[in-house]
Design a protein around this motif. Structure first.
Motif, mmCIF file in Angstrom:
data_model
loop_
_atom_site.group_PDB
_atom_site.id
_atom_site.type_symbol
_atom_site.label_atom_id
_atom_site.label_comp_id
_atom_site.label_asym_id
_atom_site.label_seq_id
_atom_site.Cartn_x
_atom_site.Cartn_y
_atom_site.Cartn_z
ATOM 1 N N VAL A 1 0.837 -1.185 0.000
ATOM 2 C CA VAL A 1 0.000 0.000 0.000
ATOM 3 C C VAL A 1 0.880 1.245 0.000
ATOM 4 N N GLN A 2 0.456 2.257 -0.708
ATOM 5 C CA GLN A 2 1.126 3.553 -0.716
ATOM 6 C C GLN A 2 0.236 4.564 0.007
ATOM 7 N N LEU A 3 0.861 5.424 0.792
ATOM 8 C CA LEU A 3 0.132 6.416 1.584
ATOM 9 C C LEU A 3 0.620 7.813 1.229
ATOM 10 N N VAL A 4 -0.323 8.708 1.012
ATOM 11 C CA VAL A 4 0.025 10.088 0.678
ATOM 12 C C VAL A 4 -0.768 11.016 1.587
ATOM 13 N N GLU A 5 -0.041 11.820 2.365
ATOM 14 C CA GLU A 5 -0.680 12.786 3.261
ATOM 15 C C GLU A 5 -0.828 14.127 2.572
ATOM 16 N N SER A 6 -1.835 14.883 3.006
ATOM 17 C CA SER A 6 -2.020 16.246 2.520
ATOM 18 C C SER A 6 -2.722 17.062 3.602
ATOM 19 N N THR B 1 -7.432 20.159 8.932
ATOM 20 C CA THR B 1 -7.751 18.757 8.647
ATOM 21 C C THR B 1 -6.679 18.162 7.745
ATOM 22 N N LEU B 2 -6.115 17.072 8.186
ATOM 23 C CA LEU B 2 -5.156 16.307 7.398
ATOM 24 C C LEU B 2 -5.867 15.119 6.764
ATOM 25 N N THR B 3 -5.424 14.753 5.566
ATOM 26 C CA THR B 3 -5.975 13.597 4.865
ATOM 27 C C THR B 3 -4.856 12.683 4.429
ATOM 28 N N CYS B 4 -5.099 11.399 4.538
ATOM 29 C CA CYS B 4 -4.156 10.393 4.067
ATOM 30 C C CYS B 4 -4.920 9.459 3.140
ATOM 31 N N GLU B 5 -4.465 9.370 1.908
ATOM 32 C CA GLU B 5 -5.101 8.483 0.942
ATOM 33 C C GLU B 5 -4.219 7.268 0.692
ATOM 34 N N ALA B 6 -4.852 6.112 0.704
ATOM 35 C CA ALA B 6 -4.141 4.859 0.483
ATOM 36 C C ALA B 6 -4.421 4.350 -0.922
ATOM 37 N N SER B 7 -3.419 3.771 -1.539
ATOM 38 C CA SER B 7 -3.587 3.149 -2.854
ATOM 39 C C SER B 7 -2.736 1.889 -2.904
ATOM 40 N N PHE C 1 4.017 -0.298 12.344
ATOM 41 C CA PHE C 1 3.148 -0.300 11.184
ATOM 42 C C PHE C 1 3.944 -0.669 9.938
ATOM 43 N N GLY C 2 3.282 -1.352 9.013
ATOM 44 C CA GLY C 2 3.978 -1.851 7.840
ATOM 45 C C GLY C 2 4.183 -0.827 6.742
ATOM 46 N N ALA C 3 3.368 0.203 6.698
ATOM 47 C CA ALA C 3 3.476 1.191 5.631
ATOM 48 C C ALA C 3 3.398 2.587 6.213
ATOM 49 N N TRP C 4 4.170 3.493 5.630
ATOM 50 C CA TRP C 4 4.250 4.870 6.109
ATOM 51 C C TRP C 4 4.188 5.843 4.940
ATOM 52 N N GLY C 5 3.582 7.002 5.200
ATOM 53 C CA GLY C 5 3.641 8.080 4.234
ATOM 54 C C GLY C 5 4.890 8.914 4.423
ATOM 55 N N GLN C 6 5.039 9.924 3.586
ATOM 56 C CA GLN C 6 6.229 10.777 3.630
ATOM 57 C C GLN C 6 6.109 11.908 4.645
ATOM 58 N N GLY C 7 4.907 12.184 5.094
ATOM 59 C CA GLY C 7 4.716 13.214 6.116
ATOM 60 C C GLY C 7 4.270 14.546 5.539
ATOM 61 N N THR C 8 3.587 15.312 6.372
ATOM 62 C CA THR C 8 3.151 16.662 6.010
ATOM 63 C C THR C 8 3.384 17.569 7.213
ATOM 64 N N GLN C 9 3.895 18.778 6.954
ATOM 65 C CA GLN C 9 4.291 19.677 8.036
ATOM 66 C C GLN C 9 3.106 20.491 8.550
ATOM 67 N N VAL C 10 2.997 20.525 9.871
ATOM 68 C CA VAL C 10 2.018 21.386 10.541
ATOM 69 C C VAL C 10 2.787 22.314 11.469
ATOM 70 N N THR C 11 2.573 23.601 11.314
ATOM 71 C CA THR C 11 3.229 24.590 12.168
ATOM 72 C C THR C 11 2.170 25.452 12.830
ATOM 73 N N VAL C 12 2.213 25.511 14.151
ATOM 74 C CA VAL C 12 1.238 26.293 14.902
ATOM 75 C C VAL C 12 1.976 27.409 15.627
ATOM 76 N N SER C 13 1.611 28.632 15.332
ATOM 77 C CA SER C 13 2.252 29.802 15.932
ATOM 78 C C SER C 13 1.388 30.362 17.050
ATOM 79 N N SER C 14 2.056 30.886 18.067
ATOM 80 C CA SER C 14 1.318 31.441 19.205
ATOM 81 C C SER C 14 0.939 32.887 18.961
#
Length: 126
Positions: free
Chosen positions: A2-7, A19-25, A113-126
């Protein structure tokens, strides 16, 4: 396999939502358990939420409980992470993970976990 892509990663202000989304294919039978991890600056990878097929079982880390919601779209074979009331300590790279094993889902300390996505950056500023 399986391939995982985060957005959905972005830079936001504290208190905002994202909201983050991860699609599997690929072989989606491998994605019965899907989860979100995050890795903050200088920290290890932390498992924050997981969900099993059909949404029958979910787990959350204490650090996000009550603020984050994980859900599945079984038609699209995707998992979403709704993040509300974001805090600066939520900053990090968010990774999607998948595994066919029910017990990987039901045991919150498991990270094998057997499969991982590449990751997506979340930055929260105060």
């Amino acid at each position: 396999q399986v391939q995982l892509v985060e957005s959905g990663g972005a830079s936001v202000q504290a208190g905002e939502s994202l909201t983050l989304t991860c699609e599997a294919s690929g072989y989606t039978g491998s994605s019965a358990c899907m989860a979100w991890f995050r890795q903050g600056p200088g920290n290890g990878r932390e498992r924050i939420a997981s969900i099993y097929t059909g949404g029958r079982y979910t787990t959350y880390a204490d650090s996000v409980k009550g603020r984050f919601t994980i859900s599945r779209d079984n038609v699209k074979d995707a998992v979403n992470l709704q993040m509300d009331n974001l805090k600066p300590e939520d900053t990090g790279v968010y990774y999607c993970a998948a595994d066919p094993n029910l017990f990987v889902c039901t045991q919150p300390m498991r990270t094998d976990f057997g499969a991982w996505g590449q990751g997506t950056q979340v930055t929260v500023s105060s």
